[in-house]
Design a protein around this motif. Sequence first.
Motif, short mmCIF file in Angstrom:
data_model
loop_
_atom_site.label_atom_id
_atom_site.label_comp_id
_atom_site.label_asym_id
_atom_site.label_seq_id
_atom_site.Cartn_x
_atom_site.Cartn_y
_atom_site.Cartn_z
N ILE A 108 -13.80 14.79 -7.15
CA ILE A 108 -13.96 14.36 -5.76
C ILE A 108 -12.62 13.85 -5.24
O ILE A 108 -11.94 13.06 -5.91
N SER A 109 -12.25 14.31 -4.07
CA SER A 109 -11.00 13.85 -3.46
C SER A 109 -11.24 13.62 -1.97
O SER A 109 -12.17 14.19 -1.38
N SER A 110 -10.40 12.79 -1.39
CA SER A 110 -10.55 12.47 0.03
C SER A 110 -9.45 13.15 0.83
O SER A 110 -8.41 13.54 0.29
N TYR A 111 -9.69 13.28 2.13
CA TYR A 111 -8.68 13.82 3.02
C TYR A 111 -8.95 13.24 4.41
O TYR A 111 -10.06 12.78 4.71
N ASP A 112 -7.92 13.25 5.24
CA ASP A 112 -8.04 12.65 6.56
C ASP A 112 -8.28 13.71 7.63
O ASP A 112 -7.73 14.82 7.58
N THR A 113 -9.10 13.33 8.58
CA THR A 113 -9.37 14.19 9.75
C THR A 113 -9.23 13.32 10.99
O THR A 113 -9.10 12.09 10.91
N GLN A 114 -9.31 13.95 12.17
CA GLN A 114 -9.25 13.19 13.41
C GLN A 114 -10.44 12.27 13.56
O GLN A 114 -10.38 11.26 14.26
N GLY B 152 -11.80 10.70 10.99
CA GLY B 152 -11.79 9.72 9.92
C GLY B 152 -11.73 10.37 8.56
O GLY B 152 -11.56 11.59 8.43
N LYS B 153 -11.87 9.54 7.53
CA LYS B 153 -11.76 10.02 6.17
C LYS B 153 -13.01 10.85 5.80
O LYS B 153 -14.13 10.50 6.14
N ARG B 154 -12.76 11.96 5.11
CA ARG B 154 -13.83 12.80 4.59
C ARG B 154 -13.58 13.07 3.10
O ARG B 154 -12.48 12.84 2.59
N TYR B 155 -14.63 13.59 2.41
CA TYR B 155 -14.52 13.83 0.97
C TYR B 155 -14.85 15.28 0.63
O TYR B 155 -15.69 15.92 1.26
N ARG B 156 -14.10 15.76 -0.40
CA ARG B 156 -14.28 17.13 -0.86
C ARG B 156 -14.70 17.10 -2.32
O ARG B 156 -14.20 16.29 -3.12
N ARG C 279 -16.76 20.65 1.32
CA ARG C 279 -16.09 19.53 1.96
C ARG C 279 -16.91 19.03 3.13
O ARG C 279 -17.93 19.60 3.50
N GLY C 280 -16.44 17.91 3.73
CA GLY C 280 -17.08 17.38 4.92
C GLY C 280 -18.00 16.20 4.68
O GLY C 280 -18.64 15.71 5.61
N PHE C 281 -18.05 15.67 3.45
CA PHE C 281 -18.92 14.52 3.18
C PHE C 281 -18.31 13.28 3.83
O PHE C 281 -17.13 13.00 3.71
N ARG C 282 -19.15 12.51 4.51
CA ARG C 282 -18.67 11.34 5.24
C ARG C 282 -18.39 10.16 4.31
O ARG C 282 -17.54 9.32 4.60
N THR C 283 -19.15 10.07 3.22
CA THR C 283 -18.94 8.95 2.28
C THR C 283 -18.75 9.50 0.88
O THR C 283 -19.19 10.62 0.56
N LYS C 284 -18.12 8.70 0.04
CA LYS C 284 -17.90 9.11 -1.34
C LYS C 284 -19.24 9.20 -2.08
O LYS C 284 -19.41 10.03 -2.97
N ARG C 285 -20.18 8.34 -1.68
CA ARG C 285 -21.49 8.35 -2.33
C ARG C 285 -22.21 9.69 -2.10
O ARG C 285 -22.83 10.24 -3.02
N GLU C 286 -22.10 10.22 -0.87
CA GLU C 286 -22.70 11.53 -0.59
C GLU C 286 -22.04 12.61 -1.44
O GLU C 286 -22.72 13.50 -1.96
N ALA C 287 -20.75 12.55 -1.58
CA ALA C 287 -20.02 13.53 -2.38
C ALA C 287 -20.43 13.44 -3.84
O ALA C 287 -20.61 14.46 -4.51
N GLU C 288 -20.56 12.23 -4.36
CA GLU C 288 -20.95 12.05 -5.77
C GLU C 288 -22.38 12.57 -6.01
O GLU C 288 -22.66 13.17 -7.05
N ALA C 289 -23.27 12.35 -5.04
CA ALA C 289 -24.66 12.83 -5.19
C ALA C 289 -24.69 14.35 -5.23
O ALA C 289 -25.41 14.95 -6.03
N PHE C 290 -23.86 14.98 -4.37
CA PHE C 290 -23.82 16.43 -4.36
C PHE C 290 -23.25 16.95 -5.68
O PHE C 290 -23.78 17.92 -6.26
N ALA C 291 -22.19 16.32 -6.15
CA ALA C 291 -21.57 16.75 -7.41
C ALA C 291 -22.56 16.64 -8.57
O ALA C 291 -22.64 17.54 -9.41
N ALA C 292 -23.33 15.56 -8.61
CA ALA C 292 -24.31 15.38 -9.68
C ALA C 292 -25.40 16.44 -9.61
O ALA C 292 -25.84 17.00 -10.61
#
Length: 374
Positions: A4-10, A12-16, A30-43
Amino acid sequence: MATISSYDTQSGKRYRVRYRTPDHRQTDKRGFRTKREAEAFAATVEVEKLTGAYIAPKLGLVTVAELGPEWVTRKQATTAASWGHSIEVAWRTHVLPRWGSTRISDINTLSVESWIADLAAAKSATVVLRAHGILAGILDDAVKSRRLAANPSRLVGNLPKKNKKKHVYLQATDVDDLAAAAGPRGTIVYVLAYCGIRWGELVALRVSDVEFLRRRLSIHRNAVWVGQECVVGETKGKESRSVPVPQFVLDMLSVECRGKGADDLVFPSDAGGYRARPKSGRGWFAQAVKRSGVDATTTPHSLRHTCASLTVSAGGNVLALARMLGHKDASVTLRVYSDLFDSDLDALGIALDERYSPRSVGKVWAAGSTPPPQ
């Protein structure tokens, strides 16, 4: 394992989430608003990979319009021409306009239920069920090809139920009145009412199919009008059958066959080709029904039901009736015409009483029981 990595957009911060598919190709979402959403998807991805349930998200981006034509074509190849035509019309009229541009991954059960409700408000249960069946079939294919994990249309809870139509059973005298009102077409009425064949089977009859010595009709073709074209193919049950013909109907058929060749149609149209089904309201059959005074809802297919009723009244058993009507299984005959056999139960009770009651009552009285009052 996914990373999981973060990146900046206009905005705000998003996660990939980067991960490997089961075939070891690198991909990401990509496009997850929170790290928790990204972690849930990864799991979830890792679990699906382990259980074999993983579906590549990009495969669900295909639209219904892209998958539908192939399904319709395949269905038409394995069904009767008339049914295949109905499927094509329902697809073009009810399914494609609503779902054509929709990606299959965006379809959910609630949206399908909403569509069913709107359709049911304006169309019959038959139309709704057919349209739903087409969408469900297309999405079933998507599940089989692993574009979807599950078919959301199979979970709907508001499908309408078709009301079972009441069968019209004419008496023999009604058949006589209807045939008389039909004039030159009276033989058609008698053949339908006493042989129980379908309209398409009737109009496909050729002189060689009338076996005068055996008093049988050889039924092995069915002619159905699909739009402006008449398609001749196998019978509905895809099996040939031999149908008994009463002698008085056979005599009428001999008149119809007189002067014709073996390959000529027994009941051709005025133009010499296959006869179309009588048009409701304006056709000769509807007019004959009106003039004869029989049940106003009588149709050509009602005469098939009438044949079943007359056959049972004449003592015909279920197996013979099933063979006559072209049902592959007698259970179909019992299910369709269960009401015709209700009287058999009463007759059975009477027969059992007449055959066994004196013997049984005598034994009971001999054992000391008090006989019933006279």
